[in-house]
Design a protein around this motif. Structure first.
Motif, PDB file in Angstrom:
ATOM      1  N   GLU A   1     -66.288  24.446  14.745  1.00 57.11           N
ATOM      2  CA  GLU A   1     -66.036  25.828  14.338  1.00 57.11           C
ATOM      3  C   GLU A   1     -65.205  25.859  13.052  1.00 57.11           C
ATOM      4  OE1 GLU A   1     -65.962  30.007  14.371  1.00 57.11           O
ATOM      5  OE2 GLU A   1     -67.216  28.584  15.471  1.00 57.11           O
ATOM      6  N   ALA A   2     -64.226  24.960  12.960  1.00 59.66           N
ATOM      7  CA  ALA A   2     -63.373  24.913  11.768  1.00 59.66           C
ATOM      8  C   ALA A   2     -64.149  24.475  10.534  1.00 59.66           C
ATOM      9  CB  ALA A   2     -62.199  23.961  12.005  1.00 59.66           C
ATOM     10  N   GLY A   3     -65.253  23.766  10.741  1.00 56.09           N
ATOM     11  CA  GLY A   3     -66.031  23.276   9.606  1.00 56.09           C
ATOM     12  C   GLY A   3     -67.337  24.009   9.370  1.00 56.09           C
ATOM     13  N   LYS A   4     -67.598  25.058  10.153  1.00 51.90           N
ATOM     14  CA  LYS A   4     -68.925  25.704  10.071  1.00 51.90           C
ATOM     15  C   LYS A   4     -69.193  26.319   8.702  1.00 51.90           C
ATOM     16  CE  LYS A   4     -67.833  30.355  11.794  1.00 51.90           C
ATOM     17  NZ  LYS A   4     -68.174  31.388  12.779  1.00 51.90           N
ATOM     18  N   ASP A   5     -68.154  26.758   8.008  1.00 50.46           N
ATOM     19  CA  ASP A   5     -68.326  27.328   6.671  1.00 50.46           C
ATOM     20  C   ASP A   5     -67.870  26.362   5.582  1.00 50.46           C
ATOM     21  OD1 ASP A   5     -69.327  29.788   7.635  1.00 50.46           O
ATOM     22  OD2 ASP A   5     -67.284  30.475   8.045  1.00 50.46           O
ATOM     23  N   GLY A   6     -67.715  25.093   5.955  1.00 59.10           N
ATOM     24  CA  GLY A   6     -67.243  24.105   4.997  1.00 59.10           C
ATOM     25  C   GLY A   6     -68.289  23.750   3.961  1.00 59.10           C
TER      26      GLY A   6
END
Length: 417
Positions: free
Chosen positions: A367-372
């Motif tokens: 979730e923390a990297g989904k827009d990375g």
């Protein structure tokens, strides 16, 4: 910990520290038989220590099923450098395991071949992972895990996840004032900076490294470092530094950032899945959330990295190597074993679904990297790490952001040309 200071390097004429690891396969099957995946011979795989241990039982099974000998050899240091050098000397492996941001360098040096996955196989992987191992329109690796940084929080010290970096700083300052912590934030920099870990804040403040071409690939001709957006970003980073809020400090390094957090000296740590084992061992009550951005700024976008299997272009048993990476690495059993060796979210959806029920941290890191942003694998990225990192450290220490970043941009641009 992960310190990304030279994710892509051009290596020519370097000594092979692991000389002889690939062995002499000159007596393997004749070239006429190389088209048969099950041809007799030897398959040599290079990986780091942790992945070597996980791979060995599966490699042995593959060897038994195909009537071949499979050797998994550990290369503990400078795996990418050693692989490129060995490839040029004709003494390399058939398969190598490593980060996706090696691809530009490996392709440039003629060290790896494209791999062929059927559309159905591709659809079984995380879409970002497939994008990461695609270079110049071709698939060059089979991904097995993803990774990105997130905010790891000591919930005993900070029960609520901060919505902005300003909220985090305010909480950290209060904890310091109450003598419950000695640091506001553990985000590693050191004397040379760390572009990988600072990147979420850089993007939130409007900075970028490379623009993108019409096909979506990173464009080395559109360098963001030194542009007005990067200067504004570094001004905000500077305000968090040693002569500002004191949230970013050069004394927080790759060697001590996790230990400072597990020692309960700071409530907030920016790190990846590799930090969790230490947090658990220390008995820290923790939670994981996205790295918060600046108030009113853009979302904080971490780099998304991928670990993958590559077929060596100059391997002695290329057909067998292709069979291994396309039809064996793509099985959930192997992906789960690699996850158990070092917990990172599996790139294979079936494997991710299999382990997420026993490890809630996986979904939180994803979730923390989904827009990375996919970590650039283009060769030009090699020019970024050192000048960008040193500019970061200087600005954190109080140097003028505009002059420092403009100089870094000129250095990077000169190296790319």
């Amino acid at each position: 910990m992960r310190i990304r200071t030279a994710g892509v390097v051009t290596v020519l004429g370097l000594a092979l520290a692991a000389s002889g690891c690939g062995g002499d396969n000159s007596k393997d099957e004749p070239a006429a038989k190389a088209t048969s995946p099950a041809a007799s011979g030897k398959l040599v795989i290079w990986a780091d220590d942790k992945r070597t241990a996980a791979l060995k039982p599966f490699a042995e099974k593959f060897g038994q099923e195909n009537g071949v000998t499979v050797e998994v050899q550990a290369v503990s240091k400078d795996l990418q450098t050693n692989f490129v050098t060995a490839s040029q000397q004709g003494s390399g492996p058939d398969v190598v395991v490593g980060a996706h941001d090696w691809i530009g360098n490996l392709v440039q040096n003629g060290a790896i071949d494209p791999v062929q996955l059927a559309a159905e196989q591709k659809s079984g992987f995380n879409e970002t992972a497939i994008k990461a191992v695609t270079f110049n329109g071709q698939l060059y690796g089979v991904p097995y895990a993803t990774e990105n940084v997130a905010l790891i929080r000591n919930t005993a010290l900070a029960p609520e996840a901060p919505k902005t970096i300003e909220d985090l700083v305010a909480t950290g300052k209060k904890l310091k004032a109450d003598k419950k912590a000695s640091e506001i934030l553990c985000l590693q920099s050191g004397q040379n900076g760390d572009a990988y870990h600072i990147y979420p804040l850089y993007t939130s403040a409007g900075g970028y490294l490379f623009g993108t071409a019409a096909n979506g690939d990173y464009d080395p001709k559109d360098l963001g470092v030194g542009k007005p957006e990067s200067i504004e970003a570094f001004k905000k980073i500077g305000k968090l530094g040693e002569k500002g809020d004191g949230a970013l400090k050069r004394s927080i390094t790759g060697e001590n950032s996790i230990a400072t957090f597990t020692g309960k000296k700071c409530a907030f740590l920016v790190s990846g899945p590799w930090a969790i084992a230490d947090a658990k061992k220390a008995g820290i009550s923790y939670d994981i959330s996205p790295v918060p951005g600046f108030a009113g700024g853009k979302p904080a976008q971490p780099f998304v990295g991928v670990q993958a299997f590559y077929v060596a272009a100059k391997g002695k048993n290329k057909a067998l190597a292709q069979e291994f990476v396309t039809n064996y690495v793509t099985t959930p059993e192997l992906a789960v074993a690699l996850y158990q060796a070092e917990p990172r979210p599996p790139a294979l959806t079936a494997a991710f679904d299999q382990v997420k029920g026993t490890d809630p941290d996986l979904a939180k890191f994803s979730e923390a990297g989904k827009d990375g942003q996919v970590l650039p694998a283009i060769p030009a990225m090699a020019a970024i790490w050192d000048p960008f990192g040193k500019a970061e450290a200087a600005v954190i220490g109080g140097a003028d952001p505009a002059k420092t970043v403009t100089a870094a941009g000129k250095t990077i641009s000169g190296q790319i040309k």
